[in-house]
Design a protein around this motif. Structure first.
Motif, PDB file in Angstrom:
ATOM      1  N   VAL A 116       0.847  -1.196   0.000  1.00 24.54           N
ATOM      2  CA  VAL A 116       0.000   0.000   0.000  1.00 24.54           C
ATOM      3  C   VAL A 116       0.884   1.249   0.000  1.00 24.54           C
ATOM      4  O   VAL A 116       0.602   2.239  -0.680  1.00 24.54           O
ATOM      5  CB  VAL A 116      -0.964  -0.006   1.212  1.00 24.54           C
ATOM      6  CG1 VAL A 116      -1.825   1.250   1.220  1.00 24.54           C
ATOM      7  CG2 VAL A 116      -1.847  -1.261   1.181  1.00 24.54           C
ATOM      8  N   VAL A 117       2.005   1.181   0.717  1.00 21.62           N
ATOM      9  CA  VAL A 117       2.972   2.291   0.715  1.00 21.62           C
ATOM     10  C   VAL A 117       3.436   2.548  -0.714  1.00 21.62           C
ATOM     11  O   VAL A 117       3.431   3.680  -1.203  1.00 21.62           O
ATOM     12  CB  VAL A 117       4.193   1.958   1.611  1.00 21.62           C
ATOM     13  CG1 VAL A 117       5.298   2.994   1.433  1.00 21.62           C
ATOM     14  CG2 VAL A 117       3.774   1.858   3.075  1.00 21.62           C
ATOM     15  N   ALA A 118       3.825   1.467  -1.396  1.00 24.06           N
ATOM     16  CA  ALA A 118       4.344   1.600  -2.769  1.00 24.06           C
ATOM     17  C   ALA A 118       3.264   2.130  -3.716  1.00 24.06           C
ATOM     18  O   ALA A 118       3.511   3.020  -4.534  1.00 24.06           O
ATOM     19  CB  ALA A 118       4.858   0.242  -3.249  1.00 24.06           C
ATOM     20  N   ASP A 119       2.042   1.602  -3.574  1.00 25.08           N
ATOM     21  CA  ASP A 119       0.970   2.017  -4.483  1.00 25.08           C
ATOM     22  C   ASP A 119       0.503   3.444  -4.196  1.00 25.08           C
ATOM     23  O   ASP A 119       0.162   4.179  -5.126  1.00 25.08           O
ATOM     24  CB  ASP A 119      -0.204   1.036  -4.387  1.00 25.08           C
ATOM     25  CG  ASP A 119       0.133  -0.319  -4.989  1.00 25.08           C
ATOM     26  OD1 ASP A 119       1.110  -0.393  -5.762  1.00 25.08           O
ATOM     27  OD2 ASP A 119      -0.581  -1.297  -4.692  1.00 25.08           O
ATOM     28  N   PHE A 120       0.482   3.836  -2.928  1.00 27.54           N
ATOM     29  CA  PHE A 120       0.115   5.223  -2.604  1.00 27.54           C
ATOM     30  C   PHE A 120       1.104   6.187  -3.270  1.00 27.54           C
ATOM     31  O   PHE A 120       0.716   7.241  -3.764  1.00 27.54           O
ATOM     32  CB  PHE A 120       0.124   5.459  -1.093  1.00 27.54           C
ATOM     33  CG  PHE A 120      -1.177   5.138  -0.388  1.00 27.54           C
ATOM     34  CD1 PHE A 120      -2.109   4.283  -0.949  1.00 27.54           C
ATOM     35  CD2 PHE A 120      -1.465   5.697   0.848  1.00 27.54           C
ATOM     36  CE1 PHE A 120      -3.309   3.992  -0.290  1.00 27.54           C
ATOM     37  CE2 PHE A 120      -2.662   5.421   1.517  1.00 27.54           C
ATOM     38  CZ  PHE A 120      -3.580   4.563   0.945  1.00 27.54           C
ATOM     39  N   ALA A 121       2.392   5.805  -3.288  1.00 22.79           N
ATOM     40  CA  ALA A 121       3.402   6.667  -3.900  1.00 22.79           C
ATOM     41  C   ALA A 121       3.200   6.722  -5.412  1.00 22.79           C
ATOM     42  O   ALA A 121       3.168   7.792  -6.015  1.00 22.79           O
ATOM     43  CB  ALA A 121       4.795   6.143  -3.563  1.00 22.79           C
ATOM     44  N   LEU A 140       2.016   8.671   9.954  1.00 20.66           N
ATOM     45  CA  LEU A 140       2.063   7.504   9.063  1.00 20.66           C
ATOM     46  C   LEU A 140       3.032   6.449   9.590  1.00 20.66           C
ATOM     47  O   LEU A 140       4.139   6.779  10.024  1.00 20.66           O
ATOM     48  CB  LEU A 140       2.508   7.943   7.662  1.00 20.66           C
ATOM     49  CG  LEU A 140       1.588   8.963   6.970  1.00 20.66           C
ATOM     50  CD1 LEU A 140       2.216   9.444   5.664  1.00 20.66           C
ATOM     51  CD2 LEU A 140       0.212   8.370   6.706  1.00 20.66           C
ATOM     52  N   HIS A 141       2.577   5.200   9.553  1.00 20.75           N
ATOM     53  CA  HIS A 141       3.429   4.073   9.940  1.00 20.75           C
ATOM     54  C   HIS A 141       3.470   3.096   8.775  1.00 20.75           C
ATOM     55  O   HIS A 141       2.418   2.661   8.302  1.00 20.75           O
ATOM     56  CB  HIS A 141       2.855   3.342  11.152  1.00 20.75           C
ATOM     57  CG  HIS A 141       2.663   4.221  12.339  1.00 20.75           C
ATOM     58  ND1 HIS A 141       3.623   4.399  13.294  1.00 20.75           N
ATOM     59  CD2 HIS A 141       1.609   4.990  12.722  1.00 20.75           C
ATOM     60  CE1 HIS A 141       3.172   5.229  14.228  1.00 20.75           C
ATOM     61  NE2 HIS A 141       1.957   5.613  13.905  1.00 20.75           N
ATOM     62  N   GLU A 142       4.666   2.773   8.318  1.00 21.95           N
ATOM     63  CA  GLU A 142       4.804   1.838   7.206  1.00 21.95           C
ATOM     64  C   GLU A 142       5.104   0.459   7.768  1.00 21.95           C
ATOM     65  O   GLU A 142       6.048   0.307   8.551  1.00 21.95           O
ATOM     66  CB  GLU A 142       5.913   2.316   6.272  1.00 21.95           C
ATOM     67  CG  GLU A 142       5.613   3.715   5.704  1.00 21.95           C
ATOM     68  CD  GLU A 142       6.659   4.199   4.716  1.00 21.95           C
ATOM     69  OE1 GLU A 142       7.642   3.450   4.488  1.00 21.95           O
ATOM     70  OE2 GLU A 142       6.485   5.303   4.181  1.00 21.95           O
ATOM     71  N   LEU A 143       4.308  -0.527   7.386  1.00 23.26           N
ATOM     72  CA  LEU A 143       4.452  -1.883   7.919  1.00 23.26           C
ATOM     73  C   LEU A 143       5.097  -2.783   6.886  1.00 23.26           C
ATOM     74  O   LEU A 143       4.627  -2.863   5.745  1.00 23.26           O
ATOM     75  CB  LEU A 143       3.082  -2.456   8.287  1.00 23.26           C
ATOM     76  CG  LEU A 143       2.304  -1.706   9.384  1.00 23.26           C
ATOM     77  CD1 LEU A 143       0.901  -2.310   9.512  1.00 23.26           C
ATOM     78  CD2 LEU A 143       3.027  -1.795  10.719  1.00 23.26           C
ATOM     79  N   ARG A 144       6.162  -3.464   7.290  1.00 29.28           N
ATOM     80  CA  ARG A 144       6.729  -4.503   6.441  1.00 29.28           C
ATOM     81  C   ARG A 144       5.811  -5.720   6.484  1.00 29.28           C
ATOM     82  O   ARG A 144       5.170  -5.961   7.505  1.00 29.28           O
ATOM     83  CB  ARG A 144       8.117  -4.902   6.953  1.00 29.28           C
ATOM     84  CG  ARG A 144       9.172  -3.832   6.767  1.00 29.28           C
ATOM     85  CD  ARG A 144       9.393  -3.586   5.281  1.00 29.28           C
ATOM     86  NE  ARG A 144      10.509  -2.678   5.060  1.00 29.28           N
ATOM     87  CZ  ARG A 144      11.765  -3.086   4.895  1.00 29.28           C
ATOM     88  NH1 ARG A 144      12.050  -4.373   4.956  1.00 29.28           N
ATOM     89  NH2 ARG A 144      12.718  -2.221   4.661  1.00 29.28           N
ATOM     90  N   ASP A 145       5.791  -6.498   5.416  1.00 29.72           N
ATOM     91  CA  ASP A 145       5.002  -7.735   5.422  1.00 29.72           C
ATOM     92  C   ASP A 145       5.440  -8.615   6.588  1.00 29.72           C
ATOM     93  O   ASP A 145       6.646  -8.785   6.820  1.00 29.72           O
ATOM     94  CB  ASP A 145       5.180  -8.487   4.099  1.00 29.72           C
ATOM     95  CG  ASP A 145       4.380  -7.823   2.977  1.00 29.72           C
ATOM     96  OD1 ASP A 145       3.652  -6.846   3.259  1.00 29.72           O
ATOM     97  OD2 ASP A 145       4.489  -8.278   1.829  1.00 29.72           O
ATOM     98  N   GLY A 146       4.474  -9.147   7.330  1.00 28.76           N
ATOM     99  CA  GLY A 146       4.782  -9.989   8.480  1.00 28.76           C
ATOM    100  C   GLY A 146       4.715  -9.233   9.803  1.00 28.76           C
ATOM    101  O   GLY A 146       4.591  -9.842  10.856  1.00 28.76           O
ATOM    102  N   GLU A 147       4.783  -7.877   9.745  1.00 28.70           N
ATOM    103  CA  GLU A 147       4.692  -7.097  10.981  1.00 28.70           C
ATOM    104  C   GLU A 147       3.258  -7.061  11.492  1.00 28.70           C
ATOM    105  O   GLU A 147       2.313  -7.009  10.694  1.00 28.70           O
ATOM    106  CB  GLU A 147       5.136  -5.651  10.726  1.00 28.70           C
ATOM    107  CG  GLU A 147       6.587  -5.389  10.969  1.00 28.70           C
ATOM    108  CD  GLU A 147       6.890  -3.887  10.911  1.00 28.70           C
ATOM    109  OE1 GLU A 147       6.734  -3.210  11.932  1.00 28.70           O
ATOM    110  OE2 GLU A 147       7.274  -3.412   9.821  1.00 28.70           O
ATOM    111  N   THR A 148       3.103  -7.044  12.825  1.00 23.24           N
ATOM    112  CA  THR A 148       1.783  -6.907  13.437  1.00 23.24           C
ATOM    113  C   THR A 148       1.773  -5.651  14.293  1.00 23.24           C
ATOM    114  O   THR A 148       2.824  -5.080  14.598  1.00 23.24           O
ATOM    115  CB  THR A 148       1.439  -8.130  14.313  1.00 23.24           C
ATOM    116  OG1 THR A 148       2.405  -8.230  15.360  1.00 23.24           O
ATOM    117  CG2 THR A 148       1.434  -9.418  13.502  1.00 23.24           C
ATOM    118  N   VAL A 149       0.561  -5.224  14.683  1.00 20.01           N
ATOM    119  CA  VAL A 149       0.408  -4.014  15.505  1.00 20.01           C
ATOM    120  C   VAL A 149      -0.465  -4.372  16.693  1.00 20.01           C
ATOM    121  O   VAL A 149      -1.491  -5.043  16.528  1.00 20.01           O
ATOM    122  CB  VAL A 149      -0.254  -2.875  14.683  1.00 20.01           C
ATOM    123  CG1 VAL A 149      -0.406  -1.619  15.535  1.00 20.01           C
ATOM    124  CG2 VAL A 149       0.541  -2.587  13.426  1.00 20.01           C
TER     125      VAL A 149
END
Ligand SMILES: [Zn+2]
Ligand SMILES: [Zn+2]
Length: 284
Positions: A116-121, A140-149
């Motif tokens: 989503v970060v890449a596509d928003f850009a 804004l917080h950018e999440l790497r694949d596999g990260e949880t919150v």
């Protein structure tokens, strides 16, 4: 957790401007639950919002939402992001004080999964979020694949669908599990670890055939069938998922089914399925 469906429509909301079909006429005359705004939902408890369609401001204003801890975006598509100016309204603009009121605007945490970060850009959505962040309305917080919150005792785990620019989310609180998929289930096969979730919110899929008469509604060679899941395909995913309860949302106006038709269809297909409507609340 308690899920509030803020908007149960899809890329086409109901009523659709200038449309005089039966479903739109009924919606104009009767209002809720026949009208549908764009795809969005809120999970009370962790107080998390998913996506902001054009009507996000209206949806939040009429909802039971009093505090938003965070918002996650599932993908860049306009029907899920075009209400992004809602953060300016939620944040509040201090036109009056100088120097600025030290209480400042309300800042909402925004989580963007990696793609989503890449596509928003690439799609020029990001510049609007940068503006909102500069003004202090979002962080804004950018999440790497596999990260949880972790939010309010709930773990939010984004993961990619088969259409891999789109994310769904598993929310876990103790033994309770909620699956939120906002859109784009095309060719998705529910992974084993999601089997048996307490509640799954899924997009309903397109009605390729009239579910009552079997009459074909979408031409068999229409390209939309190459990238959108149908209702029948979605039912197969529901069966594989074995969720305790399923709510189907992202309901397109072009499918031509009103609120009462969908209640009838839910009875017909069984499987603990309910169709969403705007303002619906479901406990997990
Ligand atoms: Zn959508
Ligand atoms: Zn219509």
């Amino acid at each position: 957790m308690k899920v509030e469906i803020l908007g149960s429509g899809g890329a086409t909301a109901t009523p659709r401007p200038n449309c005089s079909c039966r479903v739109c006429v009924e919606a104009r005359a009767s209002g809720l639950p026949y009208t549908r705004t764009g795809p969005s939902l809120f999970v009370h408890g962790p107080n998390v919002l998913f996506d902001t369609p054009e009507e996000a401001r209206l949806q939040l204003d009429r909802s039971g939402v009093t505090e938003i801890a965070a918002c996650f975006y599932s993908h860049w598509h306009p029907d899920h992001t075009m209400g992004r100016r809602v953060w300016e309204g939620v944040g509040g603009y201090d036109f009056r004080h100088w120097p600025p009121d030290p209480a400042g605007p309300t800042c909402t945490e925004i989580y963007l999964p990696e793609q989503v970060v890449a596509d928003f850009a690439e799609r020029e959505v990001r510049s609007h979020f940068d503006f909102l962040e500069e003004r202090g309305w979002v962080r804004l917080h950018e999440l790497r694949d596999g990260e949880t919150v972790e939010l309010g005792g709930v773990t939010v785990r984004p993961f990619r669908l088969h259409e891999d620019y789109v994310y769904a989310f598993e929310l876990t609180e103790g033994s309770k599990r909620l699956l939120v998929a906002m859109d784009e289930l095309h060719r998705w096969e529910p992974p084993a670890e999601l089997r048996g979730v307490d509640l799954a919110i899924l997009p309903a899929g397109l009605q390729e055939h009239d579910p009552f008469t079997g009459e074909r509604r979408i031409h068999e060679h229409h390209p939309v069938l190459d990238h959108e899941a149908t209702f029948v395909q979605t039912l197969a995913m529901v069966d594989a998922l074995e969720a305790k309860r399923v709510v189907l949302s992202h309901i397109e106006e072009i499918d031509g089914l009103g609120h009462d038709d969908l209640a009838r269809l839910a009875d017909q297909v069984g499987r603990q399925i309910t169709f969403a409507y705007d303002t619906m609340v479901v406990e997990v």
